[in-house]
Design a protein around this motif. Structure first.
Motif, mmCIF file in Angstrom:
data_model
loop_
_atom_site.group_PDB
_atom_site.id
_atom_site.type_symbol
_atom_site.label_atom_id
_atom_site.label_comp_id
_atom_site.label_asym_id
_atom_site.label_seq_id
_atom_site.Cartn_x
_atom_site.Cartn_y
_atom_site.Cartn_z
ATOM 1 N N VAL A 63 0.853 -1.193 0.000
ATOM 2 C CA VAL A 63 0.000 0.000 0.000
ATOM 3 C C VAL A 63 0.886 1.240 0.000
ATOM 4 O O VAL A 63 1.753 1.394 0.863
ATOM 5 N N ASP A 64 0.665 2.102 -0.989
ATOM 6 C CA ASP A 64 1.328 3.412 -1.064
ATOM 7 C C ASP A 64 0.268 4.498 -0.999
ATOM 8 O O ASP A 64 -0.898 4.280 -1.364
ATOM 9 N N MET A 65 0.699 5.684 -0.569
ATOM 10 C CA MET A 65 -0.207 6.823 -0.473
ATOM 11 C C MET A 65 0.450 8.076 -1.026
ATOM 12 O O MET A 65 1.671 8.197 -1.044
ATOM 13 N N ARG A 66 -0.405 8.985 -1.432
ATOM 14 C CA ARG A 66 0.037 10.323 -1.838
ATOM 15 C C ARG A 66 -1.015 11.318 -1.376
ATOM 16 O O ARG A 66 -2.217 11.129 -1.624
ATOM 17 N N VAL A 67 -0.580 12.369 -0.698
ATOM 18 C CA VAL A 67 -1.490 13.382 -0.159
ATOM 19 C C VAL A 67 -0.943 14.753 -0.521
ATOM 20 O O VAL A 67 0.262 15.002 -0.405
ATOM 21 N N ALA A 68 -1.835 15.646 -0.953
ATOM 22 C CA ALA A 68 -1.417 16.993 -1.360
ATOM 23 C C ALA A 68 -2.477 18.001 -0.945
ATOM 24 O O ALA A 68 -3.676 17.697 -0.938
ATOM 25 N N THR A 69 -2.016 19.191 -0.588
ATOM 26 C CA THR A 69 -2.910 20.317 -0.367
ATOM 27 C C THR A 69 -3.016 21.126 -1.659
ATOM 28 O O THR A 69 -2.193 20.998 -2.557
ATOM 29 N N ARG A 70 -4.027 21.988 -1.722
ATOM 30 C CA ARG A 70 -4.328 22.667 -2.986
ATOM 31 C C ARG A 70 -3.847 24.112 -3.055
ATOM 32 O O ARG A 70 -3.849 24.699 -4.144
ATOM 33 N N ASP A 71 -3.483 24.697 -1.939
ATOM 34 C CA ASP A 71 -3.109 26.117 -1.932
ATOM 35 C C ASP A 71 -1.734 26.283 -1.313
ATOM 36 O O ASP A 71 -1.438 25.706 -0.261
ATOM 37 N N GLY A 72 -0.908 27.084 -1.982
ATOM 38 C CA GLY A 72 0.394 27.407 -1.425
ATOM 39 C C GLY A 72 1.426 26.320 -1.623
ATOM 40 O O GLY A 72 1.143 25.228 -2.125
ATOM 41 N N ASP A 73 2.641 26.627 -1.204
ATOM 42 C CA ASP A 73 3.764 25.707 -1.343
ATOM 43 C C ASP A 73 4.101 24.989 -0.048
ATOM 44 O O ASP A 73 5.047 24.208 -0.021
ATOM 45 N N HIS A 74 3.352 25.230 1.020
ATOM 46 C CA HIS A 74 3.695 24.658 2.320
ATOM 47 C C HIS A 74 2.451 24.026 2.931
ATOM 48 O O HIS A 74 1.395 24.654 3.007
ATOM 49 N N ASP A 75 2.578 22.782 3.370
ATOM 50 C CA ASP A 75 1.444 22.108 4.010
ATOM 51 C C ASP A 75 1.533 22.102 5.528
ATOM 52 O O ASP A 75 0.656 21.533 6.197
ATOM 53 N N LEU A 76 2.593 22.686 6.095
ATOM 54 C CA LEU A 76 2.788 22.768 7.545
ATOM 55 C C LEU A 76 2.801 21.391 8.205
ATOM 56 O O LEU A 76 2.465 21.254 9.389
ATOM 57 N N GLY A 77 3.168 20.357 7.445
ATOM 58 C CA GLY A 77 3.243 19.010 8.004
ATOM 59 C C GLY A 77 1.929 18.267 8.042
ATOM 60 O O GLY A 77 1.867 17.139 8.566
ATOM 61 N N LEU A 78 0.848 18.835 7.493
ATOM 62 C CA LEU A 78 -0.462 18.196 7.571
ATOM 63 C C LEU A 78 -0.529 16.918 6.743
ATOM 64 O O LEU A 78 -1.159 15.937 7.154
ATOM 65 N N ASN A 79 0.105 16.906 5.562
ATOM 66 C CA ASN A 79 0.005 15.738 4.688
ATOM 67 C C ASN A 79 0.727 14.529 5.281
ATOM 68 O O ASN A 79 0.205 13.407 5.243
ATOM 69 N N ALA A 80 1.915 14.741 5.818
ATOM 70 C CA ALA A 80 2.637 13.633 6.442
ATOM 71 C C ALA A 80 1.880 13.109 7.657
ATOM 72 O O ALA A 80 1.835 11.901 7.907
ATOM 73 N N ALA A 81 1.273 14.008 8.427
ATOM 74 C CA ALA A 81 0.497 13.575 9.593
ATOM 75 C C ALA A 81 -0.707 12.748 9.176
ATOM 76 O O ALA A 81 -1.053 11.754 9.835
ATOM 77 N N LEU A 82 -1.362 13.118 8.070
ATOM 78 C CA LEU A 82 -2.507 12.339 7.596
ATOM 79 C C LEU A 82 -2.072 10.940 7.163
ATOM 80 O O LEU A 82 -2.756 9.949 7.455
#
Length: 302
Positions: A265-284
């Motif tokens: 199982v692999d995952m990919r997570v991305a936010t839609r605005d800006g260049d910084h996710d503040l660590g939210l994607n890795a936490a998810l």
């Protein structure tokens, strides 16, 4: 007649309370309207940054009010204190976000596979704004991710792909994710045979033969000569969700690949605005894989 000195009143203290109320209300309404989907994230960020600048001014005015209270006994101590508290209520969360912005890499796309990241089934819609945006699926961004989040990696499970897919969908349902598209997942789900919930009671009989219920002979199906369509050995499922508090939109892609008797199982997570996710994607990703490990307890591997 006794002499009663008149205490001066601190104008700075009064204005610190007034501006403190305005800055706190501005930040709160920006976050609330964004969470409700009325205000887009870039505009909400701009409003919160404006509120933060006002909060810094409020802190300065409150310090002046305290200084005047200490030096000449000027009125306004309560006003200066309330203004300072409201300013800190605004600057506290903003300061926490600023700390993560400075200490974490400027990436908005995180994947458990930094060499061959899963590709979106439906490309997320990105609306241009004043926030800078770059391509997150480049070697430099993946290298920065590997340094910042070395623990973000895929999972191997000693089980069939259909079982792991059911667990993935179960965890996604628990998190209230919305499925956007999938490739191969529906074929795997259609191939499953769910067990009946309740067994049907046999019909009552009187012991007499009923001609209407007599079996009708039918041709025997030629199963041996019918072509068998192989089950897919990989699947992609794309979801979308929002963070709990601020409602920041995130796009999620889960890739399942069956290898012999295991499923990776692999995952990919991305936010839609800006260049910084503040660590939210890795936490998810970490939270999802932990929940998946619990659901598939006993068959998780590296």
């Amino acid at each position: 007649m006794p002499f009663r000195p008149q205490r001066p009143s601190s104008i700075a203290a009064r204005w610190s309370r007034r501006l403190g109320r305005f800055s706190l209300l501005l930040a709160f309404m920006a976050a609330l309207l964004h969470r409700a989907g009325i205000l887009v994230l870039p505009n909400a960020v701009a409003a919160i940054l404006l509120a933060s600048c006002l909060a810094l001014i409020v802190l300065g005015l409150a310090m002046i009010g305290f200084f005047m209270l200490w030096q000449v006994g000027a009125k306004g101590g309560h006003a200066a204190f309330s203004g300072m508290v409201m300013a800190l209520m605004v600057l506290g969360p903003v300061g926490f976000a600023a700390g993560r912005y400075l200490t974490l890499p400027a990436i908005h796309d995180v994947s458990t596979d930094i060499v061959d990241a899963p590709q979106w089934i439906e490309e997320p819609v990105i609306t241009p704004s004043w926030l800078p945006r770059s391509n997150g699926d480049v070697p430099a961004a993946r290298a920065a991710q590997a340094i910042a989040y070395p623990q973000v990696a895929g999972r191997r499970y000693d089980g069939a792909i259909d079982r792991v897919l059911q667990a993935v969908r179960g965890v996604a349902g628990d998190n209230k994710w919305t499925q956007v598209a999938n490739v191969g997942a529906d074929l795997l789900v259609d191939g499953l045979e769910p067990a009946p919930e309740t067994a049907e009671a046999p019909p009552a009989t009187t012991g007499e033969a009923d001609p209407a219920r007599a079996p009708v002979p039918v041709p025997r199906p030629d199963i041996e000569n019918q072509p068998v369509e192989p089950m897919p050995t990989d699947a992609l499922v794309q979801y979308e969700t929002k963070t709990l508090v601020l409602g920041i939109p995130q796009d999620i892609l889960v890739r399942l690949v069956e290898e012999e008797e295991t499923t990776f199982v692999d995952m990919r997570v991305a936010t839609r605005d800006g260049d910084h996710d503040l660590g939210l994607n890795a936490a998810l990703i970490r939270s999802f894989l932990h929940d998946l490990d619990v659901r598939l307890l006993g068959i998780a591997g590296g």
